[in-house]
Design an enzyme around this catalytic site. Structure first.
Site, short mmCIF file in Angstrom:
data_model
loop_
_atom_site.label_atom_id
_atom_site.label_comp_id
_atom_site.label_asym_id
_atom_site.label_seq_id
_atom_site.Cartn_x
_atom_site.Cartn_y
_atom_site.Cartn_z
N GLU A 174 0.78 -1.34 0.01
CA GLU A 174 -0.09 -0.05 0.01
C GLU A 174 0.99 1.34 -0.05
OE1 GLU A 174 -2.21 -0.52 3.72
OE2 GLU A 174 -3.50 -2.06 2.89
N TYR A 222 3.72 18.91 10.94
CA TYR A 222 4.88 18.06 11.30
C TYR A 222 6.23 18.45 11.43
CZ TYR A 222 1.50 14.79 9.02
OH TYR A 222 0.48 14.23 8.15
N CYS A 265 -3.06 33.82 8.67
CA CYS A 265 -3.13 34.68 10.06
C CYS A 265 -2.85 33.45 11.23
CB CYS A 265 -4.21 35.44 10.40
SG CYS A 265 -4.45 36.64 9.09
#
Ligand SMILES: *Cc1c(COP(=O)(O)O)cnc(C)c1O
Length: 420
Positions: A278, A321, A347
């Site tokens: 996958e 991340y 913002c």
């Protein structure tokens, strides 16, 4: 080989200059290379075809990494299957021409309606992530007069040593079933009237640059397959998930698909199981970039900012991340190099695509945010009422718009004010 390179001082996607793409389609825009997508899938297919255990393997592209119909259609044409995580992704792959018999359905929260639709389409396998999900699927399949093929997603409890947000195979993860519960759950599945045990799967995390945890995970899975066999339950396919990492930074080395897959395939020799994979990021990540324009420069004593027309809503990975993407000028200039924080107009202080990047740029220049083909557009939002970027695919010297830029009117088209 990169399909994005400098020609006559200008960065190109295959044979098309990014300047031309910016003129034609505006910025920000995601730019993909058909040849790069094709080569990334071929790297898997070639390794599989060259190995005796690899024949008949199924490469199920993880749709969530980049779900544009043109990308899905290209992979479908090249023979890939798909790993989906929602009913929406199922409709997408069907619309893109996928063979439903090559679709695996992952995800912890499948609804009854999603299960029903997937049964009706005739997918290859449901990857079951809990005992409760198994019971629901049995009931849904029974009502539909079908037998649902299943695999359990087992947590091999291997540490992938990647970012905690993309580490999924540990005991504490919300994903999959605990290793120690697997035998009992398989026995339950084998006893249910509307369930057919087909396989076993795992997915331990994302952006893994070291193949060792994959081998460790497979060892754990194979021990379980043997236990299952001893209790009379035969496993027809082993799905090793995705997670193979890509190079995000110049100088980084990415493992070859061969160095990742061959040790796994060697271990599977003589077992007579079909291999399912996958991969997501690895098939699309380095086949795309985000093309953006510098709006303003804001030089400062402490920090200098390059304010660009792309933002965290277009590419969330740096904010989410603290991920690194190389940021390169489309046209090299000579002059003063400064360290810029490359930021968007949103913002939020977290709205940056790169920090302290040495660049020689002026307002109006184009920048390419590299390695943005995976988890880029797929995670984009309309935060700050920003229309999502256009997406284009380059094929040799041709460019195709594969998703037009959204309009502002579309963003609030479904909204309604209260009556007067
Ligand atoms: C996200 C995911 C993948 C793909 O992961 P990559 O790191 O992009 O290869 C594969 N399988 C499952 C179950 C996933 O959740």
């Amino acid at each position: 080989m990169s399909h994005f390179s400098i020609k006559n001082g200008v960065m190109h996607a295959e044979s098309v200059s990014l300047q031309r793409i910016a003129e034609q389609f505006g910025t920000p825009a995601y730019v993909y290379s058909r040849a790069a997508l094709t080569a990334a899938l071929a790297e898997f297919q070639d390794v599989l075809n060259a190995h005796p255990v690899g024949a008949g393997a199924l490469v199920c592209y993880a749709v969530k990494a980049n779900s544009n119909l043109a990308v899905l259609n290209l992979f479908a044409r090249l023979g890939a299957g798909f790993d989906i995580v929602s009913g929406g992704e199922l409709e997408r792959v069907l619309a893109a021409g996928a063979d439903p018999r090559k679709v695996v359905f992952s995800g912890v929260g499948k609804t009854a309606a999603e299960m029903q639709r997937a049964l009706e389409a005739g997918i290859f396998c449901f990857n079951i992530e809990s005992a409760a999900e198994l019971e629901r699927l049995n009931a849904v399949a029974g009502a539909a007069g079908k037998k649902a093929p299943i695999s359990f997603r087992v947590n091999p409890n291997v540490d992938p040593k990647t970012h905690p947000y993309i580490s999924t195979g540990l005991k504490e993860a919300k994903f999959g079933i605990a290793y120690d519960d697997a035998l009992v759950l398989y026995q339950r599945a084998a006893a249910l009237p509307n369930i057919a045990v087909a396989g076993i799967d795992c997915h331990i995390g994302s952006q893994l640059l070291d193949p060792a945890p994959f081998v460790e995970a497979l060892d754990r899975i194979l021990a379980l397959v043997d236990q299952l066999a001893a209790s009379g339950i035969r496993i027809h396919h082993i799905d090793l998930g995705g997670g193979l990492g890509i190079k995000y930074q110049e100088g980084q080395v990415q493992p070859t698909v061969a160095s990742y897959l061959n040790p796994l395939l060697d271990k599977l020799a003589g077992r007579g199981v079909q291999v399912v994979l996958e991969p997501g990021r690895r098939l699309v990540g380095n086949a795309g970039l985000l093309l953006t324009k510098v709006e303003f420069l804001k030089p400062g004593e402490g920090k200098s900012f390059a304010i660009i027309d792309a933002a965290m809503n277009d590419l969330m990975r740096p904010a989410l991340y603290e991920a690194w993407h190389d940021i390169l000028p489309v046209v090299r200039r000579s002059g003063e190099v400064r360290a810029y924080d490359v930021v968007g107009p949103v913002c939020e202080t977290g709205d940056f695509l790169g920090q302290a990047r040495p660049l020689c740029i002026e307002a109006g220049d184009l920048l390419a945010v590299m390695s943005a083909g995976a988890y880029g557009m797929a995670m984009a939002s309309n935060y700050n009422t920003r229309p999502r970027a256009a997406e284009v695919m380059v094929d040799g010297d041709q460019v195709f718009e594969i998703r037009r830029r959204e309009t502002v009117a579309e963003l609030y088209a479904g909204e309604q004010v209260l009556p007067a």
